[in-house]
Design a protein around this motif. Structure first.
Motif, PDB file in Angstrom:
ATOM      1  N   SER A  80       0.828  -1.208   0.000  1.00  0.00           N
ATOM      2  CA  SER A  80       0.000   0.000   0.000  1.00  0.00           C
ATOM      3  C   SER A  80       0.866   1.262   0.000  1.00  0.00           C
ATOM      4  CB  SER A  80      -0.918  -0.021   1.224  1.00  0.00           C
ATOM      5  OG  SER A  80      -1.700   1.135   1.262  1.00  0.00           O
ATOM      6  N   THR A  81       1.897   1.272   0.821  1.00  0.00           N
ATOM      7  CA  THR A  81       2.820   2.419   0.874  1.00  0.00           C
ATOM      8  C   THR A  81       3.579   2.557  -0.441  1.00  0.00           C
ATOM      9  OG1 THR A  81       3.034   2.169   3.256  1.00  0.00           O
ATOM     10  CG2 THR A  81       4.748   3.440   2.142  1.00  0.00           C
ATOM     11  N   PHE A  82       4.064   1.433  -0.970  1.00  0.00           N
ATOM     12  CA  PHE A  82       4.771   1.417  -2.246  1.00  0.00           C
ATOM     13  C   PHE A  82       3.886   2.004  -3.349  1.00  0.00           C
ATOM     14  CE2 PHE A  82       5.729  -0.699  -6.268  1.00  0.00           C
ATOM     15  CZ  PHE A  82       7.099  -0.585  -6.367  1.00  0.00           C
ATOM     16  N   ALA A  83       2.637   1.518  -3.438  1.00  0.00           N
ATOM     17  CA  ALA A  83       1.717   1.960  -4.483  1.00  0.00           C
ATOM     18  C   ALA A  83       1.384   3.439  -4.341  1.00  0.00           C
ATOM     19  CB  ALA A  83       0.439   1.128  -4.438  1.00  0.00           C
ATOM     20  N   LYS A  84       1.215   3.887  -3.108  1.00  0.00           N
ATOM     21  CA  LYS A  84       0.908   5.305  -2.877  1.00  0.00           C
ATOM     22  C   LYS A  84       2.031   6.189  -3.409  1.00  0.00           C
ATOM     23  CE  LYS A  84       0.589   8.551   0.947  1.00  0.00           C
ATOM     24  NZ  LYS A  84       0.705   8.674   2.403  1.00  0.00           N
ATOM     25  N   HIS A  85       3.276   5.826  -3.103  1.00  0.00           N
ATOM     26  CA  HIS A  85       4.414   6.659  -3.491  1.00  0.00           C
ATOM     27  C   HIS A  85       4.830   6.468  -4.950  1.00  0.00           C
ATOM     28  CE1 HIS A  85       5.302   8.685   0.269  1.00  0.00           C
ATOM     29  NE2 HIS A  85       4.783   7.618   0.826  1.00  0.00           N
ATOM     30  N   LYS A  86       4.435   5.365  -5.562  1.00  0.00           N
ATOM     31  CA  LYS A  86       4.690   5.152  -6.992  1.00  0.00           C
ATOM     32  C   LYS A  86       3.472   5.520  -7.826  1.00  0.00           C
ATOM     33  CE  LYS A  86       8.915   3.686  -7.176  1.00  0.00           C
ATOM     34  NZ  LYS A  86       9.924   4.453  -7.899  1.00  0.00           N
ATOM     35  N   GLN A  87       2.426   6.012  -7.142  1.00  0.00           N
ATOM     36  CA  GLN A  87       1.184   6.465  -7.772  1.00  0.00           C
ATOM     37  C   GLN A  87       0.544   5.365  -8.638  1.00  0.00           C
ATOM     38  OE1 GLN A  87       2.515  10.247  -9.439  1.00  0.00           O
ATOM     39  NE2 GLN A  87       1.708  11.281  -7.625  1.00  0.00           N
ATOM     40  N   ILE A  88       0.362   4.204  -8.003  1.00  0.00           N
ATOM     41  CA  ILE A  88      -0.288   3.059  -8.630  1.00  0.00           C
ATOM     42  C   ILE A  88      -1.649   2.905  -7.960  1.00  0.00           C
ATOM     43  CG2 ILE A  88      -0.191   0.566  -8.986  1.00  0.00           C
ATOM     44  CD1 ILE A  88       2.917   0.866  -8.768  1.00  0.00           C
ATOM     45  N   GLY A  89      -2.711   2.908  -8.746  1.00  0.00           N
ATOM     46  CA  GLY A  89      -4.066   2.805  -8.204  1.00  0.00           C
ATOM     47  C   GLY A  89      -4.328   1.459  -7.553  1.00  0.00           C
ATOM     48  N   LYS A  90      -5.063   1.476  -6.437  1.00  0.00           N
ATOM     49  CA  LYS A  90      -5.350   0.237  -5.701  1.00  0.00           C
ATOM     50  C   LYS A  90      -6.302  -0.691  -6.445  1.00  0.00           C
ATOM     51  CE  LYS A  90      -4.175   1.558  -1.076  1.00  0.00           C
ATOM     52  NZ  LYS A  90      -4.475   1.432   0.330  1.00  0.00           N
ATOM     53  N   ASN A  91      -7.018  -0.185  -7.422  1.00  0.00           N
ATOM     54  CA  ASN A  91      -7.928  -1.021  -8.207  1.00  0.00           C
ATOM     55  C   ASN A  91      -7.305  -1.480  -9.517  1.00  0.00           C
ATOM     56  OD1 ASN A  91     -10.019  -0.802  -6.322  1.00  0.00           O
ATOM     57  ND2 ASN A  91     -10.660   1.161  -7.176  1.00  0.00           N
ATOM     58  N   SER A  92      -6.006  -1.201  -9.705  1.00  0.00           N
ATOM     59  CA  SER A  92      -5.356  -1.541 -10.971  1.00  0.00           C
ATOM     60  C   SER A  92      -4.848  -2.982 -10.994  1.00  0.00           C
ATOM     61  CB  SER A  92      -4.186  -0.588 -11.233  1.00  0.00           C
ATOM     62  OG  SER A  92      -3.150  -0.823 -10.304  1.00  0.00           O
ATOM     63  N   LYS A  93      -4.648  -3.471 -12.194  1.00  0.00           N
ATOM     64  CA  LYS A  93      -4.097  -4.819 -12.394  1.00  0.00           C
ATOM     65  C   LYS A  93      -2.678  -4.891 -11.811  1.00  0.00           C
ATOM     66  CE  LYS A  93      -2.704  -7.976 -16.045  1.00  0.00           C
ATOM     67  NZ  LYS A  93      -2.438  -8.106 -17.472  1.00  0.00           N
ATOM     68  N   LEU A  94      -1.903  -3.827 -12.001  1.00  0.00           N
ATOM     69  CA  LEU A  94      -0.530  -3.793 -11.498  1.00  0.00           C
ATOM     70  C   LEU A  94      -0.505  -3.930  -9.979  1.00  0.00           C
ATOM     71  CD1 LEU A  94       2.500  -3.476 -11.887  1.00  0.00           C
ATOM     72  CD2 LEU A  94       2.159  -0.998 -12.036  1.00  0.00           C
ATOM     73  N   TYR A  95      -1.415  -3.262  -9.276  1.00  0.00           N
ATOM     74  CA  TYR A  95      -1.487  -3.356  -7.811  1.00  0.00           C
ATOM     75  C   TYR A  95      -1.745  -4.809  -7.394  1.00  0.00           C
ATOM     76  CZ  TYR A  95      -2.748  -2.268  -2.988  1.00  0.00           C
ATOM     77  OH  TYR A  95      -2.792  -2.222  -1.611  1.00  0.00           O
ATOM     78  N   ARG A  96      -2.676  -5.466  -8.078  1.00  0.00           N
ATOM     79  CA  ARG A  96      -2.973  -6.869  -7.753  1.00  0.00           C
ATOM     80  C   ARG A  96      -1.758  -7.766  -8.011  1.00  0.00           C
ATOM     81  NH1 ARG A  96      -7.684  -5.064 -10.074  1.00  0.00           N
ATOM     82  NH2 ARG A  96      -7.275  -6.030 -12.093  1.00  0.00           N
ATOM     83  N   GLU A  97      -1.008  -7.483  -9.083  1.00  0.00           N
ATOM     84  CA  GLU A  97       0.203  -8.269  -9.377  1.00  0.00           C
ATOM     85  C   GLU A  97       1.250  -8.079  -8.288  1.00  0.00           C
ATOM     86  OE1 GLU A  97       1.516  -7.083 -13.269  1.00  0.00           O
ATOM     87  OE2 GLU A  97      -0.199  -8.039 -14.262  1.00  0.00           O
ATOM     88  N   ILE A  98       1.393  -6.846  -7.812  1.00  0.00           N
ATOM     89  CA  ILE A  98       2.371  -6.560  -6.758  1.00  0.00           C
ATOM     90  C   ILE A  98       1.956  -7.262  -5.471  1.00  0.00           C
ATOM     91  CG2 ILE A  98       3.365  -4.737  -5.311  1.00  0.00           C
ATOM     92  CD1 ILE A  98       3.118  -2.878  -7.784  1.00  0.00           C
ATOM     93  N   MET A  99       0.644  -7.228  -5.156  1.00  0.00           N
ATOM     94  CA  MET A  99       0.145  -7.913  -3.934  1.00  0.00           C
ATOM     95  C   MET A  99       0.461  -9.411  -3.988  1.00  0.00           C
ATOM     96  SD  MET A  99      -1.164  -6.126  -1.501  1.00  0.00           S
ATOM     97  CE  MET A  99      -2.145  -7.279  -0.569  1.00  0.00           C
ATOM     98  N   GLY A 100       0.435  -9.984  -5.170  1.00  0.00           N
ATOM     99  CA  GLY A 100       0.690 -11.410  -5.324  1.00  0.00           C
ATOM    100  C   GLY A 100       2.164 -11.778  -5.425  1.00  0.00           C
ATOM    101  N   ALA A 101       3.042 -10.819  -5.269  1.00  0.00           N
ATOM    102  CA  ALA A 101       4.483 -11.079  -5.466  1.00  0.00           C
ATOM    103  C   ALA A 101       5.267 -11.015  -4.158  1.00  0.00           C
ATOM    104  CB  ALA A 101       5.052 -10.066  -6.475  1.00  0.00           C
ATOM    105  N   MET A 102       4.694 -11.519  -3.080  1.00  0.00           N
ATOM    106  CA  MET A 102       5.392 -11.515  -1.786  1.00  0.00           C
ATOM    107  C   MET A 102       6.672 -12.348  -1.910  1.00  0.00           C
ATOM    108  SD  MET A 102       4.152 -12.810   1.989  1.00  0.00           S
ATOM    109  CE  MET A 102       2.606 -11.977   1.935  1.00  0.00           C
ATOM    110  N   PRO A 103       7.800 -11.798  -1.429  1.00  0.00           N
ATOM    111  CA  PRO A 103       9.076 -12.536  -1.554  1.00  0.00           C
ATOM    112  C   PRO A 103       9.106 -13.752  -0.625  1.00  0.00           C
ATOM    113  CG  PRO A 103       9.391 -10.528  -0.280  1.00  0.00           C
ATOM    114  CD  PRO A 103       7.984 -10.507  -0.789  1.00  0.00           C
ATOM    115  N   PRO A 104       9.891 -14.755  -1.001  1.00  0.00           N
ATOM    116  CA  PRO A 104       9.986 -15.945  -0.142  1.00  0.00           C
ATOM    117  C   PRO A 104      10.712 -15.607   1.164  1.00  0.00           C
ATOM    118  CG  PRO A 104      11.545 -16.066  -1.972  1.00  0.00           C
ATOM    119  CD  PRO A 104      10.702 -14.852  -2.180  1.00  0.00           C
ATOM    120  N   MET A 105      10.324 -16.295   2.206  1.00  0.00           N
ATOM    121  CA  MET A 105      10.945 -16.055   3.515  1.00  0.00           C
ATOM    122  C   MET A 105      11.748 -17.241   3.964  1.00  0.00           C
ATOM    123  SD  MET A 105       8.024 -14.103   5.529  1.00  0.00           S
ATOM    124  CE  MET A 105       6.793 -13.267   4.638  1.00  0.00           C
TER     125      MET A 105
END
Length: 157
Positions: A132-157
């Motif tokens: 959410s912070t990343f998207a806000k500062h990169k000006q990516i809308g929360k309803n966009s396809k890109l936002y959903r792709e980023i949400m699904g890209a959690m790094p392995p732990m």
């Protein structure tokens, strides 16, 4: 603005320079006519032409930036560029897993570096806060396809 007045032995005039899609555009607008410097009234006209050209290039630059936004957000391995999973060692010696953000904010025109504790928020909530912070500062809308792709890209732990 990338319009610069150049006044040296080789050239007297305005230079417009911007990079668009990896290609450098550099153009010169002379303030001499017949080997002599032009007057202030003509100088204003040349300056307006140089500024107009800079605005054209600026629009092209912004369009190209938006076009390539998705590919700039991800590393080759599919993780988000600018959000990292780290295990931070506190002064007490305690190890704390975090998602750390380190990006150039387009919203505030400065470097943003912040982190979200997985211990304090839980893995999923810390990731959601980081994205959410990343998207806000990169000006990516929360309803966009890109936002959903980023949400699904959690790094392995």
């Amino acid at each position: 603005m990338s319009v610069k007045l150049i006044d040296n032995d080789a050239f007297y005039g305005y230079r417009v320079r911007r990079t668009v899609d990896g290609k450098l555009f550099q153009e010169y607008f002379s303030l001499k006519k017949g080997g002599k410097r032009i007057g202030p009234r003509l100088m204003k006209g040349v300056e307006k032409v140089a500024i107009a050209r800079d605005e054209e290039l600026k629009l092209k630059q912004e369009r190209a930036k938006k076009r390539h936004r998705a590919e700039r957000c991800f590393r080759g391995d599919g993780t988000v560029r600018g959000i990292s999973y780290l295990v931070k060692t506190e002064k007490s010696g305690t190890k704390t897993p975090i998602f750390q953000i380190g990006i150039a904010s387009e919203l505030e025109s400065k470097i943003l570096c912040t982190s979200f504790s997985i211990n304090a928020h839980g893995k999923d909530e810390a990731w959601r806060m980081a994205v959410s912070t990343f998207a806000k500062h990169k000006q990516i809308g929360k309803n966009s396809k890109l936002y959903r792709e980023i949400m699904g890209a959690m790094p392995p732990m």
